[in-house]
Motif scaffolding. Structure first.
Motif, PDB file in Angstrom:
ATOM      1  N   TYR A  35      17.412  -9.644 -60.489  1.00 22.07           N
ATOM      2  CA  TYR A  35      18.225 -10.681 -59.853  1.00 22.07           C
ATOM      3  C   TYR A  35      17.505 -12.026 -59.745  1.00 22.07           C
ATOM      4  O   TYR A  35      18.144 -13.082 -59.797  1.00 22.07           O
ATOM      5  CB  TYR A  35      18.684 -10.231 -58.465  1.00 22.07           C
ATOM      6  CG  TYR A  35      19.788  -9.209 -58.527  1.00 22.07           C
ATOM      7  CD1 TYR A  35      21.062  -9.539 -58.998  1.00 22.07           C
ATOM      8  CD2 TYR A  35      19.566  -7.889 -58.127  1.00 22.07           C
ATOM      9  CE1 TYR A  35      22.081  -8.593 -59.070  1.00 22.07           C
ATOM     10  CE2 TYR A  35      20.571  -6.938 -58.193  1.00 22.07           C
ATOM     11  CZ  TYR A  35      21.823  -7.294 -58.666  1.00 22.07           C
ATOM     12  OH  TYR A  35      22.822  -6.359 -58.745  1.00 22.07           O
ATOM     13  N   THR A  36      16.178 -12.005 -59.577  1.00 26.09           N
ATOM     14  CA  THR A  36      15.465 -13.266 -59.338  1.00 26.09           C
ATOM     15  C   THR A  36      14.564 -13.691 -60.497  1.00 26.09           C
ATOM     16  O   THR A  36      14.208 -14.863 -60.603  1.00 26.09           O
ATOM     17  CB  THR A  36      14.581 -13.153 -58.075  1.00 26.09           C
ATOM     18  OG1 THR A  36      13.549 -12.181 -58.312  1.00 26.09           O
ATOM     19  CG2 THR A  36      15.395 -12.756 -56.860  1.00 26.09           C
ATOM     20  N   GLY A  37      14.173 -12.735 -61.331  1.00 19.82           N
ATOM     21  CA  GLY A  37      13.247 -13.051 -62.423  1.00 19.82           C
ATOM     22  C   GLY A  37      11.798 -13.134 -61.973  1.00 19.82           C
ATOM     23  O   GLY A  37      10.935 -13.563 -62.730  1.00 19.82           O
ATOM     24  N   HIS A  38      11.524 -12.727 -60.726  1.00 21.13           N
ATOM     25  CA  HIS A  38      10.167 -12.801 -60.179  1.00 21.13           C
ATOM     26  C   HIS A  38       9.665 -11.414 -59.793  1.00 21.13           C
ATOM     27  O   HIS A  38      10.455 -10.524 -59.453  1.00 21.13           O
ATOM     28  CB  HIS A  38      10.125 -13.710 -58.945  1.00 21.13           C
ATOM     29  CG  HIS A  38      10.490 -15.121 -59.245  1.00 21.13           C
ATOM     30  ND1 HIS A  38       9.669 -15.981 -59.946  1.00 21.13           N
ATOM     31  CD2 HIS A  38      11.607 -15.830 -58.929  1.00 21.13           C
ATOM     32  CE1 HIS A  38      10.263 -17.147 -60.053  1.00 21.13           C
ATOM     33  NE2 HIS A  38      11.452 -17.090 -59.450  1.00 21.13           N
ATOM     34  N   PHE A  39       8.354 -11.273 -59.798  1.00 21.69           N
ATOM     35  CA  PHE A  39       7.723 -10.040 -59.339  1.00 21.69           C
ATOM     36  C   PHE A  39       7.447 -10.178 -57.849  1.00 21.69           C
ATOM     37  O   PHE A  39       6.843 -11.153 -57.411  1.00 21.69           O
ATOM     38  CB  PHE A  39       6.412  -9.803 -60.098  1.00 21.69           C
ATOM     39  CG  PHE A  39       5.610  -8.668 -59.541  1.00 21.69           C
ATOM     40  CD1 PHE A  39       5.922  -7.356 -59.856  1.00 21.69           C
ATOM     41  CD2 PHE A  39       4.537  -8.913 -58.691  1.00 21.69           C
ATOM     42  CE1 PHE A  39       5.178  -6.308 -59.337  1.00 21.69           C
ATOM     43  CE2 PHE A  39       3.793  -7.869 -58.181  1.00 21.69           C
ATOM     44  CZ  PHE A  39       4.111  -6.567 -58.498  1.00 21.69           C
ATOM     45  N   CYS A  40       7.913  -9.217 -57.077  1.00 18.70           N
ATOM     46  CA  CYS A  40       7.696  -9.244 -55.629  1.00 18.70           C
ATOM     47  C   CYS A  40       6.805  -8.063 -55.244  1.00 18.70           C
ATOM     48  O   CYS A  40       7.189  -6.906 -55.429  1.00 18.70           O
ATOM     49  CB  CYS A  40       9.020  -9.151 -54.879  1.00 18.70           C
ATOM     50  SG  CYS A  40      10.138 -10.498 -55.281  1.00 18.70           S
ATOM     51  N   SER A  41       5.639  -8.374 -54.713  1.00 17.26           N
ATOM     52  CA  SER A  41       4.698  -7.330 -54.316  1.00 17.26           C
ATOM     53  C   SER A  41       4.970  -6.909 -52.880  1.00 17.26           C
ATOM     54  O   SER A  41       5.395  -7.700 -52.055  1.00 17.26           O
ATOM     55  CB  SER A  41       3.270  -7.859 -54.429  1.00 17.26           C
ATOM     56  OG  SER A  41       2.371  -6.911 -53.946  1.00 17.26           O
ATOM     57  N   ARG A  42       4.718  -5.641 -52.606  1.00  9.41           N
ATOM     58  CA  ARG A  42       4.833  -5.128 -51.240  1.00  9.41           C
ATOM     59  C   ARG A  42       3.759  -4.070 -51.053  1.00  9.41           C
ATOM     60  O   ARG A  42       3.305  -3.466 -52.024  1.00  9.41           O
ATOM     61  CB  ARG A  42       6.230  -4.582 -50.974  1.00  9.41           C
ATOM     62  CG  ARG A  42       6.696  -3.535 -51.952  1.00  9.41           C
ATOM     63  CD  ARG A  42       8.069  -3.000 -51.596  1.00  9.41           C
ATOM     64  NE  ARG A  42       9.058  -4.022 -51.425  1.00  9.41           N
ATOM     65  CZ  ARG A  42       9.710  -4.614 -52.427  1.00  9.41           C
ATOM     66  NH1 ARG A  42       9.451  -4.268 -53.669  1.00  9.41           N
ATOM     67  NH2 ARG A  42      10.605  -5.527 -52.201  1.00  9.41           N
TER      68      ARG A  42
END
Length: 199
Positions: A35-42
């Motif tokens: 959906y965003t084209g970004h990698f989101c770390s958690r």
């Protein structure tokens, strides 16, 4: 993914697609990327699991972003003094198998740069690596074999030289002691005082 869900793949004909061994965290990371084209770390994200899932879904850009994140985390851990050698050995073959080529090269570089330490800590794991990896390690390891041989030759020559210098100094000390302990030659009285003159 369009090919997978719209082409001749099994997934395009089923109402429900199963992703075995996939956690909610990894699936959420994939959806956020879509959906965003970004990698989101958690914190609860397993990077290797995400690489496997992204590779399965034919998302090479997500694989690349996850590789970058994984290498960064490993470098930061190493900078703080954490031992990452075991993790790198585990990641190496998983990364190779799941087309994470950048992470593969980073792992190979780390192992080759720290070759002696890794071999010392994980000898069995190093011997269990594939023949291709073994060949790469031997070719790119640091220090290389020729350096170790030269260093060994230098160390042996240096010890031999030190031994010779020590024996030479010991001999010189003995000579000095002998010279100091030799009695001086006796002095004879002058002949003028006690001699009689003949006329």
């Amino acid at each position: 993914m369009a090919a997978m869900f719209g082409g001749p793949f099994v997934e395009s004909c089923t109402k429900e697609v199963l992703f075995p061994n996939t956690t909610r965290s990894s699936m959420q990371a994939v959806l956020e990327y879509l959906y965003t084209g970004h990698f989101c770390s958690r914190p609860d994200l397993d990077a290797m699991e995400l690489i496997i899932l992204a590779n399965r879904l034919c998302l090479p850009h997500l694989v690349a972003l996850t590789e970058l994140h994984t290498a960064t985390v490993l470098k930061e851990a190493s900078a703080t003094g954490t031992d990452i050698d075991g993790n790198v050995l585990v990641y190496l073959e998983m990364a190779q198998f799941h087309c994470a080529y950048q992470l593969t090269h980073w792992c190979l570089h780390h192992i080759c740069t720290n070759y002696n330490n890794v071999c010392h800590k994980f000898p069995r794991d190093m011997r269990a690596k594939s023949a291709e990896n073994q060949e790469y390690f031997e070719k790119h390891r640091w220090p290389p074999v020729w350096y170790l041989k030269e260093d060994d030759h230098y160390q042996r020559a240096r010890k031999e030289r030190e031994k010779e210098d020590y024996l030479s100094q010991k001999r010189q000390k003995k000579r000095k002691l002998v010279l100091w302990n030799i009695p001086s030659s006796p002095s004879y009285p002058s002949s003028s005082s006690g001699s009689s003159a003949i006329m």
